[in-house]
Design a protein around this motif. Structure first.
Motif, mmCIF file in Angstrom:
data_model
loop_
_atom_site.group_PDB
_atom_site.id
_atom_site.type_symbol
_atom_site.label_atom_id
_atom_site.label_comp_id
_atom_site.label_asym_id
_atom_site.label_seq_id
_atom_site.Cartn_x
_atom_site.Cartn_y
_atom_site.Cartn_z
ATOM 1 N N ALA A 149 1.497 -2.766 -1.326
ATOM 2 C CA ALA A 149 2.082 -1.436 -1.461
ATOM 3 C C ALA A 149 1.123 -0.506 -2.204
ATOM 4 C CB ALA A 149 3.405 -1.522 -2.207
ATOM 5 N N ASN A 203 6.007 9.219 -3.441
ATOM 6 C CA ASN A 203 5.158 9.012 -2.277
ATOM 7 C C ASN A 203 5.350 10.127 -1.243
ATOM 8 O OD1 ASN A 203 3.218 7.203 -0.978
ATOM 9 N ND2 ASN A 203 4.831 6.807 0.518
ATOM 10 N N ASN A 257 0.346 -0.736 2.537
ATOM 11 C CA ASN A 257 1.699 -0.535 3.079
ATOM 12 C C ASN A 257 1.900 -1.201 4.447
ATOM 13 O OD1 ASN A 257 2.668 0.972 0.850
ATOM 14 N ND2 ASN A 257 1.599 2.786 1.609
ATOM 15 N N LEU A 288 4.199 0.089 -9.252
ATOM 16 C CA LEU A 288 3.683 0.031 -7.889
ATOM 17 C C LEU A 288 2.177 -0.139 -7.986
ATOM 18 C CD1 LEU A 288 4.851 2.100 -4.858
ATOM 19 C CD2 LEU A 288 2.462 1.434 -5.143
ATOM 20 N N MET A 332 5.596 -3.975 -5.579
ATOM 21 C CA MET A 332 6.563 -2.984 -6.048
ATOM 22 C C MET A 332 7.624 -3.697 -6.883
ATOM 23 S SD MET A 332 7.222 -0.388 -2.828
ATOM 24 C CE MET A 332 7.468 -1.647 -1.579
ATOM 25 N N LEU A 358 6.196 3.150 2.240
ATOM 26 C CA LEU A 358 5.914 2.071 1.299
ATOM 27 C C LEU A 358 6.381 0.729 1.841
ATOM 28 C CD1 LEU A 358 6.949 3.756 -2.075
ATOM 29 C CD2 LEU A 358 4.649 3.511 -1.119
ATOM 30 N N ALA A 359 5.504 -0.273 1.757
ATOM 31 C CA ALA A 359 5.839 -1.629 2.209
ATOM 32 C C ALA A 359 4.802 -2.590 1.646
ATOM 33 C CB ALA A 359 5.868 -1.704 3.736
ATOM 34 N N GLU A 413 3.337 -4.431 5.492
ATOM 35 C CA GLU A 413 4.116 -5.582 5.026
ATOM 36 C C GLU A 413 3.913 -6.821 5.883
ATOM 37 O OE1 GLU A 413 8.697 -6.333 3.463
ATOM 38 O OE2 GLU A 413 8.289 -4.797 4.971
#
Length: 320
Positions: free
Chosen positions: A235, A80, A226, A122, A247, A242-243, A228
């Motif tokens: 994600a 990423n 991303n 992912l 994943m 990344l969140a 969260e």
């Protein structure tokens, strides 16, 4: 050991490449499924989704070749970060807007490190082990879109639309939002309200967010990537931190694996056979019974006379 793969653009005439990318290195196998951009952003002459997929495949190759590829979840962040660097260059060159929709892709990667096989997922590209164990990380936001699409498709079909025009008009509503469809008279107020009630009933924990999303359309989906803290967050490899859901990193003893299959979501069901021919036969079967993808295999898009519902790819490694 035998390795086989298949990659097919969604365009029936092969007029353009798809957004799936396959990567095969020594003992490392990966698939990337670039996100289709309804606004048709292009970078270096290819779609933004294909650009993201290629860039991430190149990142994995570079890290692997220089022996810098991590063997834990850091691998996801490495890939990423390299995508982020490339996208920042495109912003500096004026090809991308800093606050616009970033190119995005999924990744499914398997790495044979000797006695172990490492897996990195992912997004919703999946893996199947030994022809039986399926691991697919599906996004809730796609379930919301699919329910809306099924409802809209059936409403427009009742208005005597059919064939490619029915699919096209359905996509327009899903992509560009319920509010625009209501304003243009494509949806009646009663149908608009009924659809919102269905969302509340089927997704009580994320209804408010789901309704807001559908009102604006899939063109706004990138704002959930991303994120969260958002119920519909997920994600994505898009150069942002990344969140969110979607994943997974895990390992298996190599001795326990007879075959592994990596595949993108252009396949709507999985075959019994661990062969490319088996995957294609299963695909053809689904196309014959549910080309519109509203009955046995509900999806965000259906097939038309010009294109299939999506690009599709499968990569198979058989150890025995």
């Amino acid at each position: 050991m035998q390795i086989s793969s298949f990659n097919r653009s969604k365009y029936r005439s092969f007029e353009a490449p798809g957004e799936d990318v396959i990567l095969i290195l020594t003992n490392l196998y990966a698939l990337f499924d670039g996100a289709t951009d309804p606004t048709k952003t292009m970078l270096d002459g290819i779609t933004s989704g294909r650009f993201a997929a290629f860039t991430c495949a190149e990142a994995v190759s570079r890290l692997w070749a220089t022996q810098k590829l991590a063997r834990d979840e850091e691998l996801l962040h490495q890939v990423n970060a390299q995508l982020e660097q490339v996208l920042l260059q495109k912003i500096a060159q004026g090809q991308l807007q800093a606050e616009g929709k970033p190119p995005s892709t999924t990744m499914a990667l398997a790495w044979d490190i000797g006695d172990e096989l490492l897996f990195f997922l992912l997004g919703d590209s999946g893996v199947r082990l030994n022809g039986k164990e399926e691991i697919i990380l599906r996004k809730q936001i796609d379930h919301v879109s699919t329910l809306a699409r099924m409802t809209i498709f059936k409403l427009l079909r009742e208005q005597d639309l059919d064939g490619d025009e029915l699919e096209y008009q359905t996509r327009q509503v899903v992509y560009f939002g319920l509010d625009k469809a209501l304003e243009q008279g494509v949806l009646k107020s009663i149908h608009y309200q009924n659809l919102l009630e269905r969302i509340k009933l089927n997704f009580p924990a994320s209804a408010e967010e789901g309704i807001s999303f559908l009102k604006q359309g899939v063109v706004s989906q990138h704002r959930f990537a991303n994120q969260e803290k958002l119920p519909l967050g997920y994600a994505a490899l898009n150069g942002k931190s990344l969140a969110g859901e979607g994943m997974l990193c895990f390992s298996r003893p190599k001795s326990s694996i007879k075959s592994l299959e990596l595949f993108t979501d252009g396949y709507f069901s999985l075959p019994d056979d661990v062969t490319v021919a088996g995957w294609e036969k299963e695909f053809a079967q689904i196309e014959s019974i549910d080309p519109c993808k509203i009955d046995s295999c509900p999806a965000i898009k259906g097939s038309t006379s010009i294109e299939f519902s999506d690009d599709r790819s499968v990569l198979i490694v058989q150890y025995a």
